[in-house]
Enzyme design. Structure first.
Site, short mmCIF file in Angstrom:
data_model
loop_
_atom_site.label_atom_id
_atom_site.label_comp_id
_atom_site.label_asym_id
_atom_site.label_seq_id
_atom_site.Cartn_x
_atom_site.Cartn_y
_atom_site.Cartn_z
N ASN A 1 0.88 -1.17 0.00
CA ASN A 1 0.00 0.00 0.00
C ASN A 1 0.92 1.22 0.00
O ASN A 1 1.48 1.56 1.03
CB ASN A 1 -0.90 -0.03 1.25
CG ASN A 1 -1.68 1.25 1.43
OD1 ASN A 1 -1.77 2.08 0.52
ND2 ASN A 1 -2.26 1.43 2.61
N LYS B 1 0.21 4.22 -0.24
CA LYS B 1 -0.40 5.43 0.31
C LYS B 1 -0.11 6.60 -0.64
O LYS B 1 -0.04 6.39 -1.84
CB LYS B 1 0.09 5.68 1.75
CG LYS B 1 -0.16 4.43 2.62
CD LYS B 1 -0.01 4.66 4.09
CE LYS B 1 -0.30 3.35 4.84
NZ LYS B 1 -0.26 3.50 6.29
N HIS C 1 -9.59 1.46 4.62
CA HIS C 1 -8.32 1.64 5.35
C HIS C 1 -8.58 2.63 6.50
O HIS C 1 -9.35 3.58 6.34
CB HIS C 1 -7.24 2.16 4.42
CG HIS C 1 -5.88 2.13 5.06
ND1 HIS C 1 -5.47 3.09 5.95
CD2 HIS C 1 -4.88 1.22 4.98
CE1 HIS C 1 -4.26 2.78 6.38
NE2 HIS C 1 -3.88 1.66 5.82
N GLU D 1 -7.03 5.05 7.57
CA GLU D 1 -6.79 6.46 7.24
C GLU D 1 -8.00 7.06 6.52
O GLU D 1 -8.27 8.25 6.63
CB GLU D 1 -5.50 6.59 6.41
CG GLU D 1 -4.28 6.38 7.31
CD GLU D 1 -3.06 5.77 6.64
OE1 GLU D 1 -2.97 5.81 5.40
OE2 GLU D 1 -2.19 5.26 7.36
N GLU E 1 -5.74 -4.42 10.59
CA GLU E 1 -4.69 -3.43 10.82
C GLU E 1 -5.02 -2.66 12.10
O GLU E 1 -5.83 -1.73 12.07
CB GLU E 1 -4.63 -2.44 9.65
CG GLU E 1 -4.34 -3.11 8.32
CD GLU E 1 -3.73 -2.13 7.33
OE1 GLU E 1 -2.72 -2.49 6.72
OE2 GLU E 1 -4.23 -1.00 7.19
N GLY F 1 2.16 2.57 10.83
CA GLY F 1 3.17 3.60 10.60
C GLY F 1 3.84 4.10 11.88
O GLY F 1 4.52 5.11 11.87
N SER G 1 3.07 -1.75 10.34
CA SER G 1 4.52 -1.81 10.59
C SER G 1 5.13 -3.19 10.33
O SER G 1 6.03 -3.62 11.05
CB SER G 1 4.83 -1.33 12.00
OG SER G 1 4.40 0.02 12.18
C1 G2H Z 1 -0.93 0.06 7.63
C2 G2H Z 1 0.19 -0.31 6.72
C3 G2H Z 1 -0.29 -0.53 5.32
P1 G2H Z 1 2.55 0.56 7.59
O1 G2H Z 1 -1.55 1.27 7.18
O2 G2H Z 1 -1.67 -0.45 5.07
O3 G2H Z 1 1.17 0.71 6.74
O4 G2H Z 1 3.13 -0.77 7.16
O5 G2H Z 1 3.41 1.71 7.13
O6 G2H Z 1 2.21 0.57 9.02
#
Ligand code: G2H
Length: 249
Positions: free
Chosen positions: A10, A12, A99, A101, A170, A176, A212
């Site tokens: 992803n 983003k 998601h 966000e 998630e 993040g 993460s």
């Molecule tokens: C969670 C994830 C991917 P990250 O949002 O959707 O992001 O791995 O940067 O935490």
């Protein structure tokens, strides 16, 4: 049961043409040489403007591509929205829906998320439905209630629809932040999601973990009984790191 793994990037709101070209080409050639391609599906969800670039760069490879959001409507006066039909026009296989966000910054309710999942299926796409609790909900101990409430409108779409989805757990507090859920914490929620899927006769739906994930922790997370792969944010922007995660898938 043996569920085929999926490792999905992803991006983003990251990327620009020249860097994307390098990243996509490195992922393509790296994955082409991997012995794990037979066991794990890989894809990247890129910002809308780069769908065409992803399609050109990945066409004919084992790597799928997709988007990070979809309109719940098919066409009409919805300024700024992008429909499932449009995503399908660019060869997308996956689209993220719900998601955290988007839930938090764009006030997407679980009902809207379910509508989006339905729109994705109608366009022949695989919706990756994201769910997860906040830090406050985790600390209050009622995180499984939150997960079930987020799942309810999606499961209400019926078994035929659910069987064509992917789910992603998630925890918001792990996104993040560098704080990953421990494999045990993740597995506890994944097992609850699996039970909900079994109850609607969709035991084989993939449940990804996101938050993460990096090369250093991917294998331990993916070794959990109900974790079928990962949704990867920051680590998906570095070809080598992303490929190492896919190797663990
Ligand atoms: C969670 C994830 C991917 P990250 O949002 O959707 O992001 O791995 O940067 O935490």
């Amino acid at each position: 049961q043996n569920i085929r793994r999926l490792v999905l990037g992803n991006w983003k709101m990251h990327g620009e043409l020249a860097a994307n070209a390098q990243l996509l080409s490195a992922i393509r050639s790296g994955w082409n040489q991997s012995s794990n391609a037979a066991a794990c599906d890989v894809g990247v969800c890129v910002p809308f403007p780069y769908l065409s670039q992803a399609e050109s760069a990945l066409h004919g490879s084992d790597i799928a591509w997709g988007a990070q959001d979809i309109s719940r409507f098919d066409k009409g006066a919805y300024t700024g929205e992008v429909s499932g039909t449009m995503l399908a026009d660019f060869g997308c296989r996956y689209v993220l829906v719900g998601h955290s966000e988007r839930r938090s910054m764009h006030a997407e309710s679980s009902d809207v998320v379910a509508d989006k999942a339905k729109a994705a299926l109608a366009a022949g796409l695989t919706p990756v439905v994201c769910i997860g609790e906040s830090l406050e909900e985790r600390e209050s101990g009622r995180f499984l209630d939150v997960i079930h409430a987020q799942l309810a409108p999606v499961l209400a779409l019926g078994s035929e629809a659910v069987s064509r989805m992917v789910l992603a757990y998630e925890p918001v507090w792990a996104i993040g932040t560098g704080k990953t859920a421990s494999p045990e914490q993740a597995q506890e929620v994944h097992a609850a999601i699996r039970a909900a899927l079994v109850a609607v006769k969709c035991p084989g739906v993939r449940i990804l973990y996101g938050g993460s994930v990096k090369a250093a922790n991917a294998a331990t997370l993916f070794a959990q009984a109900d974790i079928d792969g990962g949704l990867i944010g920051g680590a998906a922007l570095v070809a080598d790191e992303f490929l190492r995660i896919a190797e663990a898938g």
